[in-house]
Design a protein around this motif. Sequence first.
Motif, PDB file in Angstrom:
ATOM      1  N   SER A  96      -5.778   8.901   4.682  1.00  0.00           N
ATOM      2  CA  SER A  96      -6.221   7.507   4.650  1.00  0.00           C
ATOM      3  C   SER A  96      -6.285   6.956   3.223  1.00  0.00           C
ATOM      4  O   SER A  96      -6.392   5.760   3.023  1.00  0.00           O
ATOM      5  CB  SER A  96      -7.586   7.364   5.332  1.00  0.00           C
ATOM      6  OG  SER A  96      -8.545   8.152   4.656  1.00  0.00           O
ATOM      7  N   THR A 143      -2.842   0.719  -4.244  1.00  0.00           N
ATOM      8  CA  THR A 143      -2.473  -0.664  -3.964  1.00  0.00           C
ATOM      9  C   THR A 143      -1.576  -1.157  -5.095  1.00  0.00           C
ATOM     10  O   THR A 143      -1.877  -0.934  -6.264  1.00  0.00           O
ATOM     11  CB  THR A 143      -3.718  -1.560  -3.868  1.00  0.00           C
ATOM     12  OG1 THR A 143      -4.607  -1.017  -2.898  1.00  0.00           O
ATOM     13  CG2 THR A 143      -3.350  -2.972  -3.472  1.00  0.00           C
ATOM     14  N   LYS A 154      -5.005   5.568  -0.266  1.00  0.00           N
ATOM     15  CA  LYS A 154      -3.794   4.830  -0.635  1.00  0.00           C
ATOM     16  C   LYS A 154      -3.978   4.078  -1.941  1.00  0.00           C
ATOM     17  O   LYS A 154      -5.071   3.641  -2.268  1.00  0.00           O
ATOM     18  CB  LYS A 154      -3.357   3.880   0.466  1.00  0.00           C
ATOM     19  CG  LYS A 154      -4.398   2.869   0.889  1.00  0.00           C
ATOM     20  CD  LYS A 154      -3.943   2.033   2.058  1.00  0.00           C
ATOM     21  CE  LYS A 154      -4.115   2.817   3.321  1.00  0.00           C
ATOM     22  NZ  LYS A 154      -3.810   2.161   4.534  1.00  0.00           N
ATOM     23  N   PRO A 192      -0.228  12.381   6.954  1.00  0.00           N
ATOM     24  CA  PRO A 192      -0.725  11.247   6.177  1.00  0.00           C
ATOM     25  C   PRO A 192      -2.238  11.352   5.953  1.00  0.00           C
ATOM     26  O   PRO A 192      -2.960  11.953   6.749  1.00  0.00           O
ATOM     27  CB  PRO A 192      -0.391  10.042   7.060  1.00  0.00           C
ATOM     28  CG  PRO A 192      -0.352  10.601   8.442  1.00  0.00           C
ATOM     29  CD  PRO A 192       0.119  12.017   8.314  1.00  0.00           C
ATOM     30  N   TYR A 195       0.846  -1.196   0.000  1.00  0.00           N
ATOM     31  CA  TYR A 195       0.000   0.000   0.000  1.00  0.00           C
ATOM     32  C   TYR A 195       0.882   1.246   0.000  1.00  0.00           C
ATOM     33  O   TYR A 195       1.797   1.361   0.806  1.00  0.00           O
ATOM     34  CB  TYR A 195      -0.916   0.012   1.224  1.00  0.00           C
ATOM     35  CG  TYR A 195      -1.853  -1.164   1.236  1.00  0.00           C
ATOM     36  CD1 TYR A 195      -3.016  -1.153   0.482  1.00  0.00           C
ATOM     37  CD2 TYR A 195      -1.561  -2.299   1.981  1.00  0.00           C
ATOM     38  CE1 TYR A 195      -3.872  -2.246   0.469  1.00  0.00           C
ATOM     39  CE2 TYR A 195      -2.412  -3.392   1.974  1.00  0.00           C
ATOM     40  CZ  TYR A 195      -3.562  -3.359   1.217  1.00  0.00           C
ATOM     41  OH  TYR A 195      -4.394  -4.435   1.203  1.00  0.00           O
ATOM     42  N   LYS A 225      -0.172  11.572   1.168  1.00  0.00           N
ATOM     43  CA  LYS A 225       0.191  12.557   2.189  1.00  0.00           C
ATOM     44  C   LYS A 225      -0.127  13.933   1.632  1.00  0.00           C
ATOM     45  O   LYS A 225      -0.291  14.112   0.431  1.00  0.00           O
ATOM     46  CB  LYS A 225       1.671  12.447   2.546  1.00  0.00           C
ATOM     47  CG  LYS A 225       2.577  12.758   1.368  1.00  0.00           C
ATOM     48  CD  LYS A 225       4.006  12.482   1.705  1.00  0.00           C
ATOM     49  CE  LYS A 225       4.954  12.773   0.561  1.00  0.00           C
ATOM     50  NZ  LYS A 225       4.602  12.308  -0.743  1.00  0.00           N
ATOM     51  N   ASN A 261       0.735   5.011   0.692  1.00  0.00           N
ATOM     52  CA  ASN A 261      -0.123   5.987   1.374  1.00  0.00           C
ATOM     53  C   ASN A 261       0.017   7.390   0.793  1.00  0.00           C
ATOM     54  O   ASN A 261       1.102   7.805   0.412  1.00  0.00           O
ATOM     55  CB  ASN A 261       0.215   6.027   2.864  1.00  0.00           C
ATOM     56  CG  ASN A 261      -0.080   4.705   3.535  1.00  0.00           C
ATOM     57  OD1 ASN A 261      -1.095   4.077   3.284  1.00  0.00           O
ATOM     58  ND2 ASN A 261       0.831   4.266   4.369  1.00  0.00           N
TER      59      ASN A 261
END
Length: 104
Positions: free
Chosen positions: A34, A38, A36, A32, A4, A8, A6
């Motif tokens: 939530s 993959t 993200k 950060p 993952y 920011k 993430n």
Amino acid sequence: MKIYANAKVNLALDVVRRRADGYHELDMVMAPLSLKDTIDITPNGADTDRITCDAPLPETNTVTKAMAVLREEASCQGRTIGGYDIHITKRIPEQPGAVRMPRR
């Protein structure tokens, strides 16, 4: 393997100075999110990588560059690395400032 990446957001950014190598030294405050992307990575038994994405992917993307560095490092150690199927599921917008923060 599933990885993952993430998202920011830069809350503050200050360009401190230009370094001798042409890059800039930065002072940042980041937070950060939530959100993200993959990244699914699977050995494919071939000699080349197959990189796919559910969004347009530039030819010189970060994954292609990372695989080139990995192969270069392996070569310096007398090793070889086989090919991989790498699929990226994009959830983070590409454009700077494209992530909208909710108002409170």
